[in-house]
Write an enzyme that holds these catalytic residues in place. Structure first.
Site, PDB file in Angstrom:
ATOM      1  N   CYS A 145      40.806  40.337  37.627  1.00  0.00           N
ATOM      2  CA  CYS A 145      41.167  39.847  36.287  1.00  0.00           C
ATOM      3  C   CYS A 145      42.684  39.581  36.268  1.00  0.00           C
ATOM      4  O   CYS A 145      43.478  40.514  36.472  1.00  0.00           O
ATOM      5  CB  CYS A 145      40.780  40.873  35.233  1.00  0.00           C
ATOM      6  N   CYS A 152      45.427  41.850  34.545  1.00  0.00           N
ATOM      7  CA  CYS A 152      45.268  43.313  34.538  1.00  0.00           C
ATOM      8  C   CYS A 152      46.180  44.051  35.513  1.00  0.00           C
ATOM      9  O   CYS A 152      46.257  43.712  36.694  1.00  0.00           O
ATOM     10  CB  CYS A 152      43.802  43.673  34.818  1.00  0.00           C
TER      11      CYS A 152
HETATM   12  N1  SAM Z   1      37.245  47.806  33.880  1.00  0.00           N
HETATM   13  C1  SAM Z   1      36.515  47.619  32.704  1.00  0.00           C
HETATM   14  C2  SAM Z   1      36.244  46.169  32.402  1.00  0.00           C
HETATM   15  O1  SAM Z   1      37.101  45.335  32.644  1.00  0.00           O
HETATM   16  O2  SAM Z   1      35.154  45.873  31.921  1.00  0.00           O
HETATM   17  C3  SAM Z   1      37.108  48.274  31.481  1.00  0.00           C
HETATM   18  C4  SAM Z   1      38.606  48.293  31.233  1.00  0.00           C
HETATM   19  S1  SAM Z   1      39.409  46.737  30.915  1.00  0.00           S
HETATM   20  C5  SAM Z   1      41.094  47.220  31.050  1.00  0.00           C
HETATM   21  C6  SAM Z   1      39.082  46.400  29.206  1.00  0.00           C
HETATM   22  C7  SAM Z   1      39.664  45.154  28.576  1.00  0.00           C
HETATM   23  O3  SAM Z   1      41.042  45.349  28.287  1.00  0.00           O
HETATM   24  C8  SAM Z   1      39.664  43.852  29.369  1.00  0.00           C
HETATM   25  O4  SAM Z   1      38.417  43.215  29.341  1.00  0.00           O
HETATM   26  C9  SAM Z   1      40.710  43.043  28.649  1.00  0.00           C
HETATM   27  O5  SAM Z   1      40.130  42.259  27.614  1.00  0.00           O
HETATM   28  C10 SAM Z   1      41.645  44.097  28.072  1.00  0.00           C
HETATM   29  N2  SAM Z   1      42.946  44.056  28.776  1.00  0.00           N
HETATM   30  C11 SAM Z   1      43.188  44.487  30.031  1.00  0.00           C
HETATM   31  N3  SAM Z   1      44.470  44.270  30.385  1.00  0.00           N
HETATM   32  C12 SAM Z   1      45.064  43.672  29.337  1.00  0.00           C
HETATM   33  C13 SAM Z   1      46.385  43.179  29.095  1.00  0.00           C
HETATM   34  N4  SAM Z   1      47.321  43.235  30.025  1.00  0.00           N
HETATM   35  N5  SAM Z   1      46.650  42.633  27.895  1.00  0.00           N
HETATM   36  C14 SAM Z   1      45.686  42.560  26.945  1.00  0.00           C
HETATM   37  N6  SAM Z   1      44.419  42.992  27.118  1.00  0.00           N
HETATM   38  C15 SAM Z   1      44.102  43.536  28.300  1.00  0.00           C
HETATM   39 FE1  SF4 Z   2      39.262  43.669  35.429  1.00  0.00          FE
HETATM   40 FE2  SF4 Z   2      41.205  45.445  35.057  1.00  0.00          FE
HETATM   41 FE3  SF4 Z   2      38.715  45.994  34.135  1.00  0.00          FE
HETATM   42 FE4  SF4 Z   2      39.233  45.987  36.749  1.00  0.00          FE
HETATM   43  S1  SF4 Z   2      40.111  47.371  35.221  1.00  0.00           S
HETATM   44  S2  SF4 Z   2      37.497  45.010  35.747  1.00  0.00           S
HETATM   45  S3  SF4 Z   2      40.741  44.360  36.989  1.00  0.00           S
HETATM   46  S4  SF4 Z   2      40.089  44.371  33.432  1.00  0.00           S
END
Ligand code: SAM
Ligand code: SF4
Ligand code: DTB
Length: 331
Positions: free
Chosen positions: A67, A70
């Site tokens: 992603c 992230c």
């Molecule tokens: N790993 C799991 C997943 O992605 O399904 C759960 C955690 S993930 C960090 C959850 C959500 O946080 C992501 O789908 C994204 O929409 C949001 N997110 C992650 N990093 C971000 C960032 N830097 N700024 C804004 N939203 C963020």
């Molecule tokens: Fe994507 Fe970050 Fe969630 Fe991993 S932790 S699936 S890289 S949003």
């Protein structure tokens, strides 16, 4: 008036929104759009109330997904160290602190592509312990099978967060290790297990207004609207492909909130990540436009959020208070 805009929004949930209708809402004069959203907001909610959630990263970093926003993907050099899954007792202790600080829902996040069955007992123990404190429970653990979703529900999980992130046309620019359909499948498993869904996305990743409308169109045409709908403003992370994206203008962010409120009238719309870099006035406009949830606590998963004193001051000055009504029903 654009032919795709209805003159009045009844506030009744609809699942037959067209993309053209959603795009047309974005094109309304700003004051007209915010007024309509504020009207719809009042049909289902007390606009002086905010739902308060708190996050904890129970397993940080080292994620195999790519992603592009992230900090926790192992594909990018972001300086976030990978950790093991926390012990249930430590998670429950953090949840007790969150509750004492005013949180109503506790959301446990793990940097996983998908939940592994071997981790389910420990995750179930966390969920049961957090629920026993009298908090609503939420988790975001990556993709789930229908069986795993049923297991989490049985452990006491109220909400599962799984975001679509962006519109279907822009999605491939953001992540390539899982498909849009994979995300829809996990959401279906969550709904079928009887849990409430928390599903939204991110703005500020270089997407167009059409892509933002595309995300809201997807959410508004799901078999059930999300119970919680988080709108995240990108927290730019150095070292990630999207870390240098041009930020979305504040007024465009408010439009996103307002259109979300109109197309998913019963969803609790969260002004999610990004408040740390927003003015009080911009946040207030978001609440006027229908946002009625925030993350509280000085930390999101790996990035900063306004601290308790700052948010208490904001709520006091706006004369807003924690939500008292129960969990919203799926529309
Ligand atoms: N790993 C799991 C997943 O992605 O399904 C759960 C955690 S993930 C960090 C959850 C959500 O946080 C992501 O789908 C994204 O929409 C949001 N997110 C992650 N990093 C971000 C960032 N830097 N700024 C804004 N939203 C963020
Ligand atoms: Fe994507 Fe970050 Fe969630 Fe991993 S932790 S699936 S890289 S949003
Ligand atoms: C959601 O939509 N936003 C939250 C929660 N669901 C898991 C996560 C925001 C993460 C912001 C970046 C970080 O702190 O790493």
């Amino acid at each position: 008036m654009n032919a795709h805009v209805r003159p009045v929004d009844s506030g009744q949930p609809r699942h037959d929104w067209t993309l053209a209708e959603v795009e047309a809402l974005f094109e309304l004069p700003f004051t007209e759009l915010v007024f309509r959203a504020a009207q719809v907001h009042r049909v289902w909610f007390d606009p002086t109330e905010l739902q308060l959630s708190q996050l904890l990263s129970v397993k940080t970093g080292g994620c195999p997904e790519n992603c592009g926003y992230c900090s926790q993907s192992q594909s990018f050099q972001t300086g976030v160290a990978a950790t093991r899954l926390m012990e249930a007792q430590a998670v429950i202790a953090a949840a007790a602190e969150a509750k004492a600080g005013g949180a109503q829902r506790f959301c446990m996040g793990a940097a996983w592509r998908d939940l592994k069955d071997r981790d389910l007992p420990k995750v179930a123990a966390m969920i049961a312990g957090v629920k026993a404190l009298g908090l609503e429970t939420c988790a975001t653990l990556g993709m789930l099978t229908p069986d795993q979703a049923r297991g989490l529900k049985a452990a006491g999980l109220d909400y599962y967060n799984h975001n679509l992130d962006t519109g279907p046309e822009y999605y491939d620019q953001v992540v390539t290790t899982r498909t849009y359909q994979d995300r829809l499948d996990t959401l279906a498993a969550v709904r079928e297990a009887g849990m409430s869904t928390c599903c939204g996305g991110i703005v500020g990743m270089g997407e167009t207004r059409r892509d933002r409308a595309g995300l809201l169109h997807q959410l508004a045409t799901l078999p059930a609207h999300p119970d919680s709908l988080p709108v995240n403003d990108l927290m730019p992370i150095a070292g990630t492909p999207l870390g240098g994206s041009t930020p979305v203008d504040g007024l465009e962010f408010v439009r996103m909130i307002a259109v979300a409120r109109i197309v998913c009238p019963r969803s609790v719309v969260r002004l999610s990540a990004g408040r740390e870099h927003m003015s009080r006035e911009l946040q207030a406009l978001c609440f006027l436009a229908g946002a009625n949830s925030i993350f509280v606590g000085a930390r999101l998963l790996t990035t900063a959020n306004p601290d308790k004193d700052t948010d208490e001051g904001l709520l006091a000055d706006l004369k807003m208070r924690p939500m008292t009504m129960g969990v919203s029903q799926p529309a």
